[in-house]
Motif scaffolding. Structure first.
Motif, short mmCIF file in Angstrom:
data_model
loop_
_atom_site.label_atom_id
_atom_site.label_comp_id
_atom_site.label_asym_id
_atom_site.label_seq_id
_atom_site.Cartn_x
_atom_site.Cartn_y
_atom_site.Cartn_z
N ALA A 23 24.92 38.06 40.45
CA ALA A 23 24.05 37.63 39.18
C ALA A 23 23.15 38.81 38.96
O ALA A 23 23.05 38.85 37.71
CB ALA A 23 23.33 36.60 39.94
N ASN A 24 22.78 39.48 39.64
CA ASN A 24 21.73 40.76 39.47
C ASN A 24 22.34 42.27 39.01
O ASN A 24 21.73 43.03 39.19
CB ASN A 24 20.56 40.71 40.55
N ILE A 25 23.77 42.11 39.50
CA ILE A 25 24.46 43.39 39.34
C ILE A 25 25.58 43.53 38.68
O ILE A 25 26.51 44.32 38.55
CB ILE A 25 24.80 44.03 40.95
N LYS A 26 25.99 42.41 37.80
CA LYS A 26 27.19 42.29 37.10
C LYS A 26 27.37 43.20 35.94
O LYS A 26 28.28 43.61 35.77
CB LYS A 26 27.43 40.81 36.61
N ASP A 52 26.25 53.66 45.36
CA ASP A 52 25.50 54.90 45.72
C ASP A 52 25.70 55.14 47.44
O ASP A 52 25.43 56.35 48.07
CB ASP A 52 23.97 54.98 45.31
N ASP A 53 25.91 54.00 48.19
CA ASP A 53 26.02 54.21 49.57
C ASP A 53 27.70 54.29 49.67
O ASP A 53 28.07 54.36 51.20
CB ASP A 53 25.37 53.14 50.28
N GLY A 54 28.47 54.59 49.08
CA GLY A 54 29.86 55.05 49.22
C GLY A 54 30.87 54.04 49.59
O GLY A 54 31.75 54.01 50.13
N TYR A 55 30.70 52.92 48.65
CA TYR A 55 31.84 51.67 48.65
C TYR A 55 32.19 51.50 47.28
O TYR A 55 31.58 51.83 46.29
CB TYR A 55 31.24 50.51 49.04
N ILE A 56 33.59 51.16 47.10
CA ILE A 56 34.13 50.42 46.04
C ILE A 56 34.08 48.87 46.04
O ILE A 56 34.73 48.56 47.17
CB ILE A 56 35.48 51.23 45.71
N GLN A 57 33.85 48.18 45.09
CA GLN A 57 33.98 46.85 44.81
C GLN A 57 35.24 46.32 43.92
O GLN A 57 34.95 47.19 42.77
CB GLN A 57 32.66 46.12 45.05
N LEU A 58 35.83 45.35 44.21
CA LEU A 58 36.58 44.89 43.13
C LEU A 58 36.24 43.43 42.70
O LEU A 58 36.19 42.66 43.81
CB LEU A 58 38.11 44.97 43.41
N ALA A 59 35.90 42.78 41.56
CA ALA A 59 35.45 41.66 41.23
C ALA A 59 36.49 41.19 40.27
O ALA A 59 37.02 42.01 39.51
CB ALA A 59 34.07 41.61 40.88
N TYR A 60 36.58 39.82 40.20
CA TYR A 60 37.32 39.02 39.08
C TYR A 60 36.41 38.05 38.35
O TYR A 60 35.64 37.47 38.75
CB TYR A 60 38.63 38.57 39.50
N SER A 61 37.21 37.66 37.18
CA SER A 61 36.53 36.52 36.50
C SER A 61 37.89 36.00 35.95
O SER A 61 38.66 36.50 35.50
CB SER A 61 35.61 36.98 35.34
N TYR A 62 37.90 34.64 36.01
CA TYR A 62 39.06 34.02 35.34
C TYR A 62 38.34 32.55 34.46
O TYR A 62 37.66 32.14 34.74
CB TYR A 62 39.70 33.23 36.49
N ASN A 63 39.07 32.69 33.04
CA ASN A 63 38.74 31.85 32.28
C ASN A 63 37.04 31.90 32.07
O ASN A 63 36.48 30.60 31.86
CB ASN A 63 39.15 30.36 32.86
N ASN A 64 36.58 33.04 31.82
CA ASN A 64 35.07 33.16 31.59
C ASN A 64 34.12 32.68 32.87
O ASN A 64 33.28 32.17 32.51
CB ASN A 64 34.66 32.58 30.28
N SER A 65 34.92 32.53 33.99
CA SER A 65 33.98 32.18 35.21
C SER A 65 32.95 33.11 35.74
O SER A 65 33.11 34.28 35.31
CB SER A 65 34.93 31.68 36.36
N LYS A 66 32.01 32.80 36.53
CA LYS A 66 31.18 33.85 37.08
C LYS A 66 31.84 34.90 37.69
O LYS A 66 32.85 34.57 38.49
CB LYS A 66 30.20 33.06 38.13
N LEU A 67 31.49 36.26 37.61
CA LEU A 67 32.22 37.33 38.26
C LEU A 67 31.81 37.19 39.85
O LEU A 67 30.89 36.76 40.36
CB LEU A 67 31.49 38.51 37.95
N SER A 68 33.21 37.43 40.72
CA SER A 68 33.02 37.21 41.99
C SER A 68 33.63 38.40 42.71
O SER A 68 34.80 38.90 42.34
CB SER A 68 33.79 35.67 42.32
#
Length: 237
Positions: A23-26, A52-68
Protein backbone atom coordinates in the motif's frame (compact mmCIF):
# COMPACT_ATOMS: atom_id res chain seq x y z
CA UNK A 1 15.05 4.52 2.45
CA UNK A 2 13.70 1.54 0.51
CA UNK A 3 13.86 -1.54 2.75
CA UNK A 4 12.23 -4.96 2.88
CA UNK A 5 9.55 -6.08 5.33
CA UNK A 6 11.41 -9.35 5.99
CA UNK A 7 14.84 -10.66 5.01
CA UNK A 8 13.42 -14.05 4.02
CA UNK A 9 13.98 -15.14 0.42
CA UNK A 10 11.84 -17.24 -1.89
CA UNK A 11 8.62 -17.43 -3.86
CA UNK A 12 5.41 -16.96 -1.92
CA UNK A 13 3.27 -20.10 -2.26
CA UNK A 14 1.02 -19.64 0.79
CA UNK A 15 0.45 -17.41 3.81
CA UNK A 16 3.54 -18.77 5.62
CA UNK A 17 5.78 -16.46 3.60
CA UNK A 18 4.79 -12.80 3.93
CA UNK A 19 6.71 -10.09 2.09
CA UNK A 20 4.56 -7.28 3.44
CA UNK A 21 1.90 -4.93 2.13
CA UNK A 22 2.45 -2.76 -0.95
CA UNK A 23 0.00 0.00 0.00
CA UNK A 24 2.71 2.51 0.94
CA UNK A 25 5.38 1.40 -1.55
CA UNK A 26 3.46 0.62 -4.76
CA UNK A 27 4.93 3.72 -6.44
CA UNK A 28 8.42 2.26 -5.93
CA UNK A 29 7.67 -0.66 -8.27
CA UNK A 30 8.54 -0.47 -11.95
CA UNK A 31 6.62 -2.21 -14.72
CA UNK A 32 8.39 -5.34 -15.99
CA UNK A 33 6.09 -7.36 -18.22
CA UNK A 34 2.63 -8.66 -19.01
CA UNK A 35 2.16 -12.39 -19.46
CA UNK A 36 -0.61 -14.76 -20.51
CA UNK A 37 -1.23 -17.42 -17.87
CA UNK A 38 -3.66 -20.23 -16.94
CA UNK A 39 -5.66 -22.27 -19.45
CA UNK A 40 -7.79 -19.18 -20.06
CA UNK A 41 -4.80 -17.10 -21.23
CA UNK A 42 -5.47 -14.42 -18.62
CA UNK A 43 -3.22 -11.36 -18.44
CA UNK A 44 -0.93 -10.78 -15.44
CA UNK A 45 1.09 -7.58 -15.00
CA UNK A 46 4.45 -7.89 -13.21
CA UNK A 47 6.50 -5.18 -11.49
CA UNK A 48 9.90 -5.14 -9.81
CA UNK A 49 11.47 -3.16 -6.97
CA UNK A 50 15.12 -2.97 -5.91
CA UNK A 51 15.65 -1.91 -2.31
CA UNK A 52 18.45 0.07 -0.69
CA UNK A 53 19.23 -2.88 1.58
CA UNK A 54 20.13 -5.14 -1.35
CA UNK A 55 16.98 -7.05 -2.35
CA UNK A 56 14.92 -7.43 -5.49
CA UNK A 57 11.17 -7.99 -5.24
CA UNK A 58 8.72 -9.18 -7.87
CA UNK A 59 5.05 -8.24 -7.57
CA UNK A 60 2.02 -8.82 -9.76
CA UNK A 61 -1.44 -7.45 -10.40
CA UNK A 62 -4.27 -9.38 -12.04
CA UNK A 63 -7.32 -7.71 -13.52
CA UNK A 64 -6.45 -4.42 -11.78
CA UNK A 65 -6.18 -6.16 -8.39
CA UNK A 66 -4.04 -4.84 -5.54
CA UNK A 67 -0.31 -5.21 -6.14
CA UNK A 68 1.00 -8.29 -4.32
CA UNK A 69 4.66 -9.23 -3.76
CA UNK A 70 5.19 -12.74 -5.07
CA UNK A 71 8.95 -13.26 -4.75
CA UNK A 72 11.99 -11.75 -3.04
CA UNK A 73 15.73 -12.48 -3.21
CA UNK A 74 19.00 -10.80 -2.28
CA UNK A 75 20.75 -9.20 -5.22
CA UNK A 76 23.26 -11.66 -6.69
CA UNK A 77 24.55 -9.83 -9.74
CA UNK A 78 25.96 -6.39 -10.52
CA UNK A 79 23.70 -6.10 -13.54
CA UNK A 80 20.02 -5.24 -12.87
CA UNK A 81 18.75 -7.31 -15.79
CA UNK A 82 20.52 -10.45 -14.56
CA UNK A 83 18.84 -10.08 -11.17
CA UNK A 84 15.46 -9.67 -12.86
CA UNK A 85 16.04 -12.77 -15.01
CA UNK A 86 17.00 -14.73 -11.91
CA UNK A 87 13.89 -13.81 -9.88
CA UNK A 88 11.56 -14.37 -12.85
CA UNK A 89 13.13 -17.80 -13.44
CA UNK A 90 12.65 -18.72 -9.77
CA UNK A 91 9.02 -17.62 -9.88
CA UNK A 92 8.21 -19.63 -13.02
CA UNK A 93 10.01 -22.73 -11.75
CA UNK A 94 8.15 -22.61 -8.43
CA UNK A 95 4.74 -22.35 -10.09
CA UNK A 96 4.95 -24.39 -13.29
CA UNK A 97 3.40 -27.52 -11.76
CA UNK A 98 0.27 -25.59 -10.83
CA UNK A 99 0.12 -22.95 -13.54
CA UNK A 100 2.17 -24.26 -16.45
CA UNK A 101 4.53 -21.96 -18.34
CA UNK A 102 3.51 -18.35 -19.06
CA UNK A 103 3.83 -16.72 -22.44
CA UNK A 104 4.99 -13.16 -22.92
CA UNK A 105 2.68 -10.42 -24.18
CA UNK A 106 5.09 -7.50 -23.77
CA UNK A 107 7.97 -6.31 -21.60
CA UNK A 108 10.16 -3.25 -21.13
CA UNK A 109 13.10 -5.45 -20.07
CA UNK A 110 12.93 -8.71 -22.06
CA UNK A 111 12.77 -9.33 -25.76
CA UNK A 112 10.62 -12.27 -26.84
CA UNK A 113 13.79 -14.23 -27.56
CA UNK A 114 15.17 -13.57 -24.08
CA UNK A 115 11.94 -14.61 -22.41
CA UNK A 116 11.77 -17.78 -24.51
CA UNK A 117 15.31 -18.60 -23.38
CA UNK A 118 14.25 -18.29 -19.73
CA UNK A 119 11.52 -20.86 -20.38
CA UNK A 120 13.76 -23.20 -22.39
CA UNK A 121 16.49 -23.06 -19.72
CA UNK A 122 13.91 -24.19 -17.15
CA UNK A 123 12.46 -26.89 -19.40
CA UNK A 124 15.69 -28.45 -20.69
CA UNK A 125 16.89 -30.28 -17.54
CA UNK A 126 13.31 -31.22 -16.67
CA UNK A 127 12.87 -32.93 -20.04
CA UNK A 128 15.88 -35.15 -19.32
CA UNK A 129 14.57 -36.05 -15.86
CA UNK A 130 11.10 -36.78 -17.24
CA UNK A 131 12.54 -39.24 -19.72
CA UNK A 132 14.50 -40.95 -16.95
CA UNK A 133 11.32 -41.21 -14.86
CA UNK A 134 9.48 -42.90 -17.72
CA UNK A 135 12.14 -45.62 -17.76
CA UNK A 136 11.19 -46.63 -14.19
CA UNK A 137 7.47 -47.40 -14.20
CA UNK A 138 6.51 -48.71 -10.76
CA UNK A 139 3.37 -50.61 -9.61
CA UNK A 140 1.81 -47.40 -8.29
CA UNK A 141 2.32 -45.57 -11.59
CA UNK A 142 0.81 -48.54 -13.45
CA UNK A 143 -2.18 -48.51 -11.10
CA UNK A 144 -2.69 -44.77 -11.57
CA UNK A 145 -2.69 -45.28 -15.34
CA UNK A 146 -5.21 -48.14 -15.04
CA UNK A 147 -7.49 -45.87 -13.00
CA UNK A 148 -7.16 -43.12 -15.64
CA UNK A 149 -5.60 -40.71 -13.15
CA UNK A 150 -3.01 -39.74 -15.76
CA UNK A 151 0.34 -39.83 -13.92
CA UNK A 152 2.92 -37.43 -15.38
CA UNK A 153 6.59 -37.04 -14.38
CA UNK A 154 7.25 -33.55 -13.01
CA UNK A 155 10.86 -33.14 -14.07
CA UNK A 156 11.84 -32.09 -10.53
CA UNK A 157 13.75 -35.35 -10.21
CA UNK A 158 13.50 -38.80 -11.80
CA UNK A 159 11.26 -40.13 -9.01
CA UNK A 160 8.73 -37.28 -8.89
CA UNK A 161 5.31 -37.56 -10.54
CA UNK A 162 1.89 -35.94 -10.34
CA UNK A 163 -1.51 -37.50 -11.05
CA UNK A 164 -5.13 -36.39 -11.12
CA UNK A 165 -6.66 -36.39 -7.64
CA UNK A 166 -9.49 -38.97 -7.18
CA UNK A 167 -11.54 -36.30 -5.38
CA UNK A 168 -12.37 -34.72 -8.72
CA UNK A 169 -11.01 -31.37 -7.60
CA UNK A 170 -8.84 -29.12 -9.72
CA UNK A 171 -5.60 -30.20 -8.05
CA UNK A 172 -3.28 -33.19 -8.17
CA UNK A 173 -1.60 -35.94 -6.19
CA UNK A 174 2.14 -35.81 -5.66
CA UNK A 175 3.80 -39.19 -6.19
CA UNK A 176 7.26 -40.39 -5.18
CA UNK A 177 8.31 -43.61 -6.87
CA UNK A 178 11.32 -44.34 -4.65
CA UNK A 179 8.85 -45.84 -2.15
CA UNK A 180 5.64 -45.69 -4.26
CA UNK A 181 3.92 -43.22 -1.96
CA UNK A 182 1.43 -40.50 -2.85
CA UNK A 183 -0.03 -37.50 -1.06
CA UNK A 184 -2.62 -34.78 -1.56
CA UNK A 185 -2.10 -31.68 0.58
CA UNK A 186 -5.48 -30.29 -0.43
CA UNK A 187 -7.42 -33.41 0.65
CA UNK A 188 -4.95 -34.12 3.48
CA UNK A 189 -4.58 -37.77 2.45
CA UNK A 190 -1.54 -39.90 1.74
CA UNK A 191 -0.32 -43.47 1.55
CA UNK A 192 0.64 -46.22 -0.86
CA UNK A 193 -1.23 -48.28 -3.45
CA UNK A 194 -3.45 -49.98 -0.84
CA UNK A 195 -4.62 -46.67 0.66
CA UNK A 196 -5.33 -45.31 -2.81
CA UNK A 197 -7.39 -48.40 -3.71
CA UNK A 198 -9.50 -47.93 -0.55
CA UNK A 199 -10.03 -44.24 -1.33
CA UNK A 200 -11.09 -44.99 -4.89
CA UNK A 201 -13.47 -47.71 -3.72
CA UNK A 202 -15.00 -45.32 -1.21
CA UNK A 203 -15.45 -42.68 -3.90
CA UNK A 204 -17.06 -45.28 -6.20
CA UNK A 205 -19.48 -46.38 -3.47
CA UNK A 206 -20.60 -42.80 -2.88
CA UNK A 207 -21.17 -42.25 -6.62
CA UNK A 208 -23.03 -45.57 -6.91
CA UNK A 209 -25.32 -44.63 -4.02
CA UNK A 210 -26.16 -41.31 -5.67
CA UNK A 211 -26.85 -42.99 -9.01
CA UNK A 212 -28.94 -45.68 -7.35
CA UNK A 213 -31.02 -42.98 -5.68
CA UNK A 214 -31.48 -41.29 -9.06
CA UNK A 215 -32.52 -44.58 -10.67
CA UNK A 216 -35.08 -45.34 -7.94
CA UNK A 217 -36.64 -41.91 -8.44
CA UNK A 218 -36.87 -42.55 -12.16
CA UNK A 219 -38.41 -45.99 -11.61
CA UNK A 220 -41.05 -44.43 -9.40
CA UNK A 221 -42.16 -42.58 -12.52
CA UNK A 222 -42.53 -45.86 -14.40
CA UNK A 223 -39.14 -46.62 -15.98
CA UNK A 224 -35.49 -45.64 -16.22
CA UNK A 225 -35.78 -42.35 -18.04
CA UNK A 226 -32.23 -41.37 -18.94
CA UNK A 227 -29.61 -43.16 -21.04
CA UNK A 228 -26.96 -42.16 -18.52
CA UNK A 229 -28.72 -44.01 -15.70
CA UNK A 230 -29.38 -47.08 -17.87
CA UNK A 231 -25.77 -47.21 -19.02
CA UNK A 232 -24.55 -47.01 -15.43
CA UNK A 233 -26.91 -49.81 -14.36
CA UNK A 234 -25.88 -52.13 -17.19
CA UNK A 235 -22.17 -51.50 -16.63
CA UNK A 236 -22.45 -51.79 -12.86
CA UNK A 237 -24.57 -54.91 -12.69
Amino acid sequence: MKTVFTTKEGVKMNSQLDFGNTANIKDEFHFLMTTYETIFEEEFDYFYRITDDGYIQLAYSYNNSKLSIKAQYKLKFQNKKENIISIVSNLIEANYLHDGYPTLKDSVIFTQLEFDKIISDIKAPKTILKEKAKQKITPLITFLEEQQLHPIPTGCNENSWTAKCPSGGNHFLQVVTTNDQWGCGYCKRKGGKEELEKWLQGRKSIKDQKRLTTMMKELEKGSIQTKKTLKWWLNRY
